[in-house]
Design a protein around this motif. Sequence first.
Motif, PDB file in Angstrom:
ATOM      1  N   THR A  13      79.970  15.199  -0.001  1.00 15.37           N
ATOM      2  CA  THR A  13      80.424  16.218  -0.950  1.00 15.37           C
ATOM      3  C   THR A  13      79.858  16.014  -2.348  1.00 15.37           C
ATOM      4  O   THR A  13      80.205  16.758  -3.268  1.00 15.37           O
ATOM      5  N   GLY A  14      78.981  15.028  -2.519  1.00 17.20           N
ATOM      6  CA  GLY A  14      78.321  14.828  -3.807  1.00 17.20           C
ATOM      7  C   GLY A  14      77.137  15.768  -3.972  1.00 17.20           C
ATOM      8  O   GLY A  14      76.840  16.594  -3.097  1.00 17.20           O
ATOM      9  N   SER A  15      76.419  15.638  -5.079  1.00 17.32           N
ATOM     10  CA  SER A  15      75.282  16.517  -5.370  1.00 17.32           C
ATOM     11  C   SER A  15      74.192  16.387  -4.311  1.00 17.32           C
ATOM     12  O   SER A  15      73.637  17.383  -3.841  1.00 17.32           O
ATOM     13  N   TRP A  16      73.862  15.144  -3.931  1.00 17.62           N
ATOM     14  CA  TRP A  16      72.857  14.917  -2.887  1.00 17.62           C
ATOM     15  C   TRP A  16      73.336  15.512  -1.567  1.00 17.62           C
ATOM     16  O   TRP A  16      72.587  16.168  -0.861  1.00 17.62           O
ATOM     17  N   LEU A  20      71.569  18.349   0.666  1.00 19.07           N
ATOM     18  CA  LEU A  20      71.142  17.901   1.988  1.00 19.07           C
ATOM     19  C   LEU A  20      71.695  18.810   3.075  1.00 19.07           C
ATOM     20  O   LEU A  20      70.971  19.251   3.980  1.00 19.07           O
ATOM     21  N   VAL A  21      72.981  19.116   2.985  1.00 18.73           N
ATOM     22  CA  VAL A  21      73.609  19.992   3.972  1.00 18.73           C
ATOM     23  C   VAL A  21      72.979  21.381   3.925  1.00 18.73           C
ATOM     24  O   VAL A  21      72.710  21.992   4.961  1.00 18.73           O
ATOM     25  N   ARG A  22      72.733  21.895   2.728  1.00 16.51           N
ATOM     26  CA  ARG A  22      72.133  23.226   2.576  1.00 16.51           C
ATOM     27  C   ARG A  22      70.789  23.293   3.304  1.00 16.51           C
ATOM     28  O   ARG A  22      70.512  24.254   4.019  1.00 16.51           O
ATOM     29  N   GLN A  23      69.965  22.239   3.111  1.00 16.54           N
ATOM     30  CA  GLN A  23      68.654  22.246   3.763  1.00 16.54           C
ATOM     31  C   GLN A  23      68.742  21.890   5.244  1.00 16.54           C
ATOM     32  O   GLN A  23      67.934  22.356   6.057  1.00 16.54           O
ATOM     33  N   MET A  45      83.550  22.760  -1.263  1.00 18.52           N
ATOM     34  CA  MET A  45      82.290  22.859  -0.537  1.00 18.52           C
ATOM     35  C   MET A  45      82.434  23.773   0.679  1.00 18.52           C
ATOM     36  O   MET A  45      81.538  24.572   0.982  1.00 18.52           O
ATOM     37  N   LYS A  46      83.562  23.682   1.357  1.00 20.45           N
ATOM     38  CA  LYS A  46      83.809  24.529   2.517  1.00 20.45           C
ATOM     39  C   LYS A  46      83.775  26.003   2.129  1.00 20.45           C
ATOM     40  O   LYS A  46      83.189  26.836   2.828  1.00 20.45           O
ATOM     41  N   GLN A  47      84.388  26.328   0.978  1.00 20.81           N
ATOM     42  CA  GLN A  47      84.382  27.709   0.494  1.00 20.81           C
ATOM     43  C   GLN A  47      82.978  28.158   0.109  1.00 20.81           C
ATOM     44  O   GLN A  47      82.568  29.285   0.397  1.00 20.81           O
ATOM     45  N   GLU A  48      82.230  27.272  -0.547  1.00 21.24           N
ATOM     46  CA  GLU A  48      80.892  27.635  -1.019  1.00 21.24           C
ATOM     47  C   GLU A  48      79.915  27.850   0.134  1.00 21.24           C
ATOM     48  O   GLU A  48      78.932  28.577  -0.011  1.00 21.24           O
ATOM     49  N   PHE A  49      80.184  27.214   1.273  1.00 20.77           N
ATOM     50  CA  PHE A  49      79.354  27.430   2.450  1.00 20.77           C
ATOM     51  C   PHE A  49      79.967  28.477   3.386  1.00 20.77           C
ATOM     52  O   PHE A  49      79.613  28.546   4.572  1.00 20.77           O
ATOM     53  N   ASP A  50      80.882  29.287   2.831  1.00 20.25           N
ATOM     54  CA  ASP A  50      81.485  30.423   3.557  1.00 20.25           C
ATOM     55  C   ASP A  50      82.088  30.009   4.894  1.00 20.25           C
ATOM     56  O   ASP A  50      81.955  30.715   5.909  1.00 20.25           O
ATOM     57  N   ASN A  51      82.745  28.859   4.890  1.00 21.71           N
ATOM     58  CA  ASN A  51      83.411  28.360   6.100  1.00 21.71           C
ATOM     59  C   ASN A  51      82.480  28.334   7.308  1.00 21.71           C
ATOM     60  O   ASN A  51      82.862  28.683   8.427  1.00 21.71           O
ATOM     61  N   ASN A  52      81.245  27.887   7.065  1.00 18.77           N
ATOM     62  CA  ASN A  52      80.247  27.818   8.133  1.00 18.77           C
ATOM     63  C   ASN A  52      80.804  27.010   9.310  1.00 18.77           C
ATOM     64  O   ASN A  52      81.233  25.860   9.146  1.00 18.77           O
ATOM     65  N   PRO A  53      80.816  27.595  10.515  1.00 16.36           N
ATOM     66  CA  PRO A  53      81.427  26.912  11.666  1.00 16.36           C
ATOM     67  C   PRO A  53      80.690  25.638  12.095  1.00 16.36           C
ATOM     68  O   PRO A  53      81.249  24.824  12.843  1.00 16.36           O
ATOM     69  N   LYS A  54      79.463  25.453  11.616  1.00 15.31           N
ATOM     70  CA  LYS A  54      78.724  24.235  11.970  1.00 15.31           C
ATOM     71  C   LYS A  54      79.149  23.033  11.119  1.00 15.31           C
ATOM     72  O   LYS A  54      78.798  21.902  11.449  1.00 15.31           O
ATOM     73  N   LEU A  55      79.865  23.289  10.035  1.00 11.01           N
ATOM     74  CA  LEU A  55      80.287  22.213   9.140  1.00 11.01           C
ATOM     75  C   LEU A  55      81.685  21.736   9.512  1.00 11.01           C
ATOM     76  O   LEU A  55      82.622  22.529   9.621  1.00 11.01           O
ATOM     77  N   HIS A  56      81.804  20.441   9.691  1.00  8.77           N
ATOM     78  CA  HIS A  56      83.088  19.828  10.038  1.00  8.77           C
ATOM     79  C   HIS A  56      83.394  18.769   8.984  1.00  8.77           C
ATOM     80  O   HIS A  56      82.662  17.782   8.854  1.00  8.77           O
ATOM     81  N   PHE A  57      84.459  18.969   8.224  1.00 11.37           N
ATOM     82  CA  PHE A  57      84.796  18.081   7.114  1.00 11.37           C
ATOM     83  C   PHE A  57      85.795  17.019   7.578  1.00 11.37           C
ATOM     84  O   PHE A  57      86.809  17.323   8.195  1.00 11.37           O
ATOM     85  N   ILE A  58      85.471  15.756   7.242  1.00  9.27           N
ATOM     86  CA  ILE A  58      86.296  14.622   7.658  1.00  9.27           C
ATOM     87  C   ILE A  58      86.670  13.808   6.428  1.00  9.27           C
ATOM     88  O   ILE A  58      85.796  13.329   5.694  1.00  9.27           O
TER      89      ILE A  58
END
Length: 328
Positions: A13-16, A20-23, A45-58
Amino acid sequence: MIKNRTILVTGGTGSWGYELVRQLLDFEPREIRIFSRNESNQFTMKQEFDNNPKLHFIIGDVKEKDALLEACQGVDYIFHLAALKHVPVCEDQPIEALKTNVIGTQNVIDAAISCNVHSVVNISTDKASNPSNFYGLSKAMAERLIIHANTLNTKTRFVCIRGGNVLGTNGSVIHVFKKQIKEKGKIGITDLNMTRFFLTIEEAIKLVFKATFESIGGEIFVMKMPSCKIIDLAQVLIDSSDVENVDVDILGIRPGEKLHELLLSEYESKTTITFDDEYFVILPTSQSEELKEHYSKYKPVNLLNYNSSKELMSKDEIKEILQKGRFI
């Protein structure tokens, strides 16, 4: 290589991590697990990536091996970004830096091996080269652990990527200077001769992928980065602002700070090859036959060290890179 793979990003969830996730999403992975201890940043971050279903936050901390073991189940690639990064914080609380940057890295190694992860990519820093502060020392130890892990009897491959400052990351001097110019009408400079390496976050992440795809395992990929005088960087920001008569205070170098940063030390240069126009590669002193064969065609570096005092950018070049990064 990454298409339809499962990826874990520690400190994601940092700048890097954000870039990294975006790319990474462009490579069409199956899943990206973002492992961090900051609940608020995860929500944002979840909101900014529009709740992309490929992203799983732990929610988790690299200091806790059990949490990492659970997060690593079925993972193919780990990008290890989690670290305490601010020099004064690490100087004031070295035990915490040790637990996160060193023990946390060993936990990542152990979890990766236990879960048969294909590759671990450790993001390091110029401060790990001939370290002068506890942050650099802890990251140098993390590098050694990662490189050593590649000698173990495991299919998991480990590689380090070492870079300098990235423009606009959390706590970046860019944000500090812009805030000081706007709110105080003056900026604080530690030393008029101080220099640093700089690169935009987008370019840095592209180089991370390059090293990820082209590494064998056991190397330290060292980014070739432009450098500049901090006072020149500050002056470009002042000139680009609408604030007049901005003063410059000389504060003096803080404990553990270097006048010039080092991406490649004199000792390391003895086992370093020139990979291409974007990377040097530091090879381990004890090399596998695979490494020896792969890098046999490359030439040793023809330099004593690689520090930020050389080939400095002009103010026009600094302005160009700041415009490219959308900072001015």
